[in-house]
Design a protein around this motif. Structure first.
Motif, short mmCIF file in Angstrom:
data_model
loop_
_atom_site.label_atom_id
_atom_site.label_comp_id
_atom_site.label_asym_id
_atom_site.label_seq_id
_atom_site.Cartn_x
_atom_site.Cartn_y
_atom_site.Cartn_z
N ALA A 2 -19.91 7.06 -72.61
CA ALA A 2 -19.16 8.07 -73.36
C ALA A 2 -19.42 7.94 -74.86
O ALA A 2 -19.57 8.95 -75.56
N ALA A 3 -19.46 6.71 -75.35
CA ALA A 3 -19.77 6.50 -76.77
C ALA A 3 -21.18 6.99 -77.09
O ALA A 3 -21.41 7.63 -78.12
N PHE A 4 -22.12 6.71 -76.19
CA PHE A 4 -23.51 7.15 -76.39
C PHE A 4 -23.60 8.68 -76.44
O PHE A 4 -24.25 9.25 -77.32
N VAL A 5 -22.94 9.35 -75.50
CA VAL A 5 -22.98 10.81 -75.47
C VAL A 5 -22.33 11.38 -76.73
O VAL A 5 -22.87 12.30 -77.36
N ASP A 6 -21.17 10.84 -77.11
CA ASP A 6 -20.49 11.30 -78.33
C ASP A 6 -21.40 11.12 -79.54
O ASP A 6 -21.60 12.05 -80.32
N GLU A 7 -21.95 9.93 -79.67
CA GLU A 7 -22.82 9.62 -80.81
C GLU A 7 -24.06 10.50 -80.83
O GLU A 7 -24.41 11.09 -81.85
N THR A 8 -24.72 10.60 -79.70
CA THR A 8 -25.98 11.34 -79.65
C THR A 8 -25.76 12.84 -79.82
O THR A 8 -26.41 13.48 -80.65
N VAL A 9 -24.85 13.40 -79.05
CA VAL A 9 -24.67 14.86 -79.06
C VAL A 9 -23.93 15.32 -80.32
O VAL A 9 -24.43 16.15 -81.08
N PHE A 10 -22.74 14.78 -80.56
CA PHE A 10 -21.90 15.33 -81.62
C PHE A 10 -22.24 14.79 -83.01
O PHE A 10 -22.06 15.50 -84.00
N HIS A 11 -22.71 13.56 -83.09
CA HIS A 11 -23.03 13.00 -84.40
C HIS A 11 -24.47 13.33 -84.81
O HIS A 11 -24.70 13.78 -85.93
N GLN A 12 -25.43 13.09 -83.93
CA GLN A 12 -26.83 13.21 -84.31
C GLN A 12 -27.42 14.60 -84.07
O GLN A 12 -28.10 15.13 -84.95
N LEU A 13 -27.21 15.17 -82.89
CA LEU A 13 -27.85 16.45 -82.59
C LEU A 13 -27.13 17.64 -83.21
O LEU A 13 -27.76 18.51 -83.81
N LEU A 14 -25.81 17.69 -83.05
CA LEU A 14 -25.06 18.84 -83.56
C LEU A 14 -24.56 18.64 -85.00
O LEU A 14 -24.17 19.62 -85.64
N HIS A 15 -24.52 17.42 -85.48
CA HIS A 15 -24.04 17.10 -86.84
C HIS A 15 -22.61 17.59 -87.06
O HIS A 15 -22.26 18.03 -88.16
N TRP A 16 -21.77 17.51 -86.02
CA TRP A 16 -20.41 17.99 -86.16
C TRP A 16 -19.53 17.01 -86.93
O TRP A 16 -18.60 17.41 -87.61
N HIS A 17 -19.78 15.72 -86.78
CA HIS A 17 -18.98 14.72 -87.47
C HIS A 17 -19.68 13.36 -87.42
O HIS A 17 -20.68 13.21 -86.74
N HIS A 18 -19.14 12.42 -88.18
CA HIS A 18 -19.53 11.01 -88.12
C HIS A 18 -18.36 10.25 -87.50
O HIS A 18 -17.26 10.78 -87.38
N PHE A 19 -18.58 9.00 -87.17
CA PHE A 19 -17.48 8.19 -86.66
C PHE A 19 -16.37 8.10 -87.70
O PHE A 19 -15.19 8.17 -87.39
N TYR A 20 -16.76 7.93 -88.96
CA TYR A 20 -15.79 7.85 -90.05
C TYR A 20 -16.17 8.89 -91.09
O TYR A 20 -17.20 8.77 -91.75
N ASP A 21 -15.34 9.92 -91.24
CA ASP A 21 -15.66 11.03 -92.13
C ASP A 21 -14.86 11.03 -93.44
O ASP A 21 -14.89 12.01 -94.17
#
Length: 171
Positions: free
Chosen positions: A35-54
């Motif tokens: 789940a962390a991998f999917v969150d990191e890869t999809v939402f952080h890296q591919l979509l650029h929706w957010h970082h872990f700490y914004d």
């Protein structure tokens, strides 16, 4: 020429005793990591929706993503080492492992959606949009994962008790 053979090791004393509880805990680690991998890869890296700490600079956000990614990776690796040990002992419960993976993924997602997004406000799923559909989808999926995972783990534990009670080899 004489060859020396490696002495055979005897199997562990509990060889063949299925361990659904340990299988489930192995799965929980793997599920959290996936789940962390999917969150990191999809939402952080591919979509650029957010970082872990914004709540800081983009550089700090990128470093927080790296630490978060490492956490997820280590969770998967530790879970897989535990699975390898269970397989070596012929003690792996597939149902327990699958249920644990779903429990871990659901726990991570619910924790992320409630604690990190809403309580601590470390980041949101997206910015500058109506968050309600995102929040509902994120948390509803988490609850579904948790329910299905709990059912599978419970069934793996019940199977173990039934097999042991009638004197059959669990599995």
């Amino acid at each position: 020429m004489a060859t020396t053979s490696t002495p055979r090791r005897s199997p562990p004393p509990d060889y063949g005793t299925v361990r659904p509880r340990r299988s489930a805990w192995s799965g929980v680690l793997i599920g959290v990591g996936i789940a962390a991998f999917v969150d990191e890869t999809v939402f952080h890296q591919l979509l650029h929706w957010h970082h872990f700490y914004d709540k800081s600079t983009p550089g700090v956000g990128l470093v927080s993503d790296g630490l978060f990614h490492a956490f997820g990776w280590f969770a998967v690796v530790i879970g897989l080492v535990l699975v390898a040990d269970l397989r070596r002992r012929a003690a792996l419960s597939g149902r327990g492992l699958t249920g644990g993976i779903l429990l871990g993924a659901g726990f991570f997602q619910l924790y992320d959606g409630t604690i990190q997004h809403k309580l601590l406000r470390l980041h949101q799923i997206r910015y500058h949009v109506d968050l309600v559909p995102y929040d509902w989808t994120w948390n509803a999926l988490a609850v579904i994962f948790l329910i299905v995972g709990a059912v599978l783990v419970r069934r793996s534990l019940a199977t173990r008790r039934t097999d042991t009670a009638v004197g059959r080899e669990p599995g």
